[in-house]
Design a protein around this motif. Structure first.
Motif, mmCIF file in Angstrom:
data_model
loop_
_atom_site.group_PDB
_atom_site.id
_atom_site.type_symbol
_atom_site.label_atom_id
_atom_site.label_comp_id
_atom_site.label_asym_id
_atom_site.label_seq_id
_atom_site.Cartn_x
_atom_site.Cartn_y
_atom_site.Cartn_z
ATOM 1 N N ALA A 153 -63.391 39.468 17.144
ATOM 2 C CA ALA A 153 -64.212 38.296 16.849
ATOM 3 C C ALA A 153 -63.852 37.116 17.739
ATOM 4 O O ALA A 153 -62.671 36.866 18.030
ATOM 5 N N ASP A 154 -64.864 36.384 18.185
ATOM 6 C CA ASP A 154 -64.628 35.161 18.943
ATOM 7 C C ASP A 154 -63.813 34.185 18.099
ATOM 8 O O ASP A 154 -63.967 34.095 16.869
ATOM 9 N N GLY A 155 -62.945 33.441 18.772
ATOM 10 C CA GLY A 155 -62.108 32.465 18.082
ATOM 11 C C GLY A 155 -60.789 33.012 17.604
ATOM 12 O O GLY A 155 -59.924 32.254 17.160
ATOM 13 N N TYR A 156 -60.608 34.341 17.687
ATOM 14 C CA TYR A 156 -59.356 34.956 17.260
ATOM 15 C C TYR A 156 -58.334 34.902 18.395
ATOM 16 O O TYR A 156 -58.678 35.097 19.559
ATOM 17 N N ARG A 157 -57.073 34.631 18.035
ATOM 18 C CA ARG A 157 -55.985 34.758 18.990
ATOM 19 C C ARG A 157 -55.819 36.242 19.322
ATOM 20 O O ARG A 157 -55.832 37.086 18.429
ATOM 21 N N LEU A 158 -55.677 36.560 20.600
ATOM 22 C CA LEU A 158 -55.605 37.956 21.026
ATOM 23 C C LEU A 158 -54.426 38.132 21.967
ATOM 24 O O LEU A 158 -54.325 37.459 22.996
ATOM 25 N N LEU A 159 -53.514 39.029 21.591
ATOM 26 C CA LEU A 159 -52.315 39.330 22.364
ATOM 27 C C LEU A 159 -52.232 40.826 22.591
ATOM 28 O O LEU A 159 -52.531 41.614 21.682
ATOM 29 N N LEU A 160 -51.822 41.217 23.778
ATOM 30 C CA LEU A 160 -51.612 42.628 24.108
ATOM 31 C C LEU A 160 -50.205 42.782 24.646
ATOM 32 O O LEU A 160 -49.818 42.112 25.617
ATOM 33 N N TYR A 161 -49.424 43.664 24.009
ATOM 34 C CA TYR A 161 -48.076 43.942 24.506
ATOM 35 C C TYR A 161 -48.015 45.372 25.015
ATOM 36 O O TYR A 161 -48.202 46.329 24.261
ATOM 37 N N VAL A 162 -47.773 45.520 26.321
ATOM 38 C CA VAL A 162 -47.727 46.832 26.962
ATOM 39 C C VAL A 162 -46.292 47.350 26.895
ATOM 40 O O VAL A 162 -45.378 46.724 27.438
ATOM 41 N N PHE A 163 -46.075 48.469 26.217
ATOM 42 C CA PHE A 163 -44.719 48.996 26.148
ATOM 43 C C PHE A 163 -44.559 50.332 26.872
ATOM 44 O O PHE A 163 -43.444 50.848 26.970
ATOM 45 N N GLU A 164 -45.636 50.844 27.436
ATOM 46 C CA GLU A 164 -45.554 51.999 28.333
ATOM 47 C C GLU A 164 -46.683 51.887 29.354
ATOM 48 O O GLU A 164 -47.825 51.556 29.002
ATOM 49 N N GLY A 165 -46.393 52.169 30.628
ATOM 50 C CA GLY A 165 -47.422 52.223 31.648
ATOM 51 C C GLY A 165 -47.975 50.866 32.036
ATOM 52 O O GLY A 165 -47.294 49.839 31.978
ATOM 53 N N MET A 166 -49.258 50.867 32.419
ATOM 54 C CA MET A 166 -49.926 49.643 32.871
ATOM 55 C C MET A 166 -51.387 49.687 32.458
ATOM 56 O O MET A 166 -52.009 50.745 32.478
ATOM 57 N N VAL A 167 -51.921 48.505 32.087
ATOM 58 C CA VAL A 167 -53.311 48.417 31.684
ATOM 59 C C VAL A 167 -53.989 47.289 32.457
ATOM 60 O O VAL A 167 -53.344 46.278 32.797
ATOM 61 N N GLN A 168 -55.260 47.473 32.750
ATOM 62 C CA GLN A 168 -56.067 46.424 33.349
ATOM 63 C C GLN A 168 -56.897 45.753 32.267
ATOM 64 O O GLN A 168 -57.536 46.434 31.459
ATOM 65 N N ILE A 169 -56.881 44.412 32.272
ATOM 66 C CA ILE A 169 -57.618 43.621 31.293
ATOM 67 C C ILE A 169 -58.561 42.719 32.080
ATOM 68 O O ILE A 169 -58.114 41.775 32.743
#
Length: 280
Positions: A196-212
């Motif tokens: 949902a718009d307005g939500y705080r969004l965090l991504l923690y990568v603990f293996e490999g690599m991701v493109q955002i």
């Protein structure tokens, strides 16, 4: 429609907690409003029992919730309410400290891997002095989805909405509506979960690599994203990450160790209550 973009990327710092447990503090401490409604994320992981065997002897909490997600290992929980639980590989412990909990978390192994996370989730002012609670969820209770392109998702809290799928997790919270997913993306896969718009969004990568949105985040990095637009994830070579999203409370955050309240006066009261034996 616009895409969510990375606002900042950070790397956790090595520290210790409890009776000397080695861990990585992914975030927590300074400028907590950046992560509202989340307060702290710790990652622990070692094959050396000297890094974890001392555990977390009895200690207090007030004013927030703790979520412990165990990837590998066994940890015993005991608290002043008489709850006893064994957190095992793949399981989740969700504890609402609210007005006060005194508990311990002690390893139930003397060798092997101990690996997982602890997340602190804030409570709104009206709930900080409410009734405490505790619940264990075994690995088999947590929904696990096999998505297209080989993506695997564990839905711990909130609802994972992707394509025609709308899968609720085992925990729902009305005030902060936390979304907590463990996502495994094989090489060459894509995922576009709806947040949902307005939500705080965090991504923690603990293996490999991701493109955002075309930007890379690698192992050990926390990406804080913009609060509007579509989320597009792609992994060239494979990745595993925690997705954290929630509705910011927008309230003052005052923390002193294991107490998180809205004012210094409330912190001083928590200290008096603990000292006088009335916190829990």
């Amino acid at each position: 429609m616009s895409q969510r973009e990375i606002v900042s990327i950070s790397t956790g710092r090595a520290t210790s907690d409890g009776a000397g447990v080695s861990l990585t503090r992914v975030f927590g401490g300074a400028a907590p409003e950046r992560f509202d409604p989340f307060l702290m994320l710790d990652e622990f992981g070692s094959h050396d029992p000297d890094d974890y065997i001392a555990g977390f002897p009895p200690h207090p909490h007030r004013g927030f919730e703790t979520i412990t997600y165990m990837l590998d290992g066994r940890m015993r929980h005991e608290d002043h309410m008489g709850n006893v639980g064994l957190l095992e590989s793949g399981g989740v412990q969700w504890m609402t400290a609210a007005r006060g909990v005194i508990h311990s978390e002690m390893p139930q192994q003397r060798e092997g891997s101990m690996r997982g996370f602890q997340l602190w989730l804030n409570l709104p002012a009206h709930a900080k002095l409410g009734a405490p609670g505790y619940r264990d969820f075994a690995a088999q209770e947590i929904p696990q989805l096999a998505l297209p392109n080989g993506v695997v998702a564990k839905v711990i809290a909130g609802r994972l909405a992707v394509g025609a799928i709308d899968q609720p997790g085992v925990v729902q919270r009305p005030d902060t509506d936390p979304q907590l997913f463990d996502l495994q993306l094989p090489a060459g896969s894509d995922l576009a979960p709806r947040i949902a718009d307005g939500y705080r969004l965090l991504l923690y990568v603990f293996e490999g690599m991701v493109q955002i949105g075309g930007q890379d985040a690698g192992k050990g990095q926390l990406a804080r994203l913009s609060e509007r637009g579509e989320l597009q994830l792609h992994s060239r070579d494979g990745a595993r990450l925690l997705l954290l999203a929630g509705k910011p409370l927008g309230e003052p955050i005052v923390q002193y160790g294991p107490f998180v309240m809205n004012s210094h006066e409330e912190i001083e009261q928590a200290l008096r209550d603990y000292r006088d034996g009335t916190l829990a």
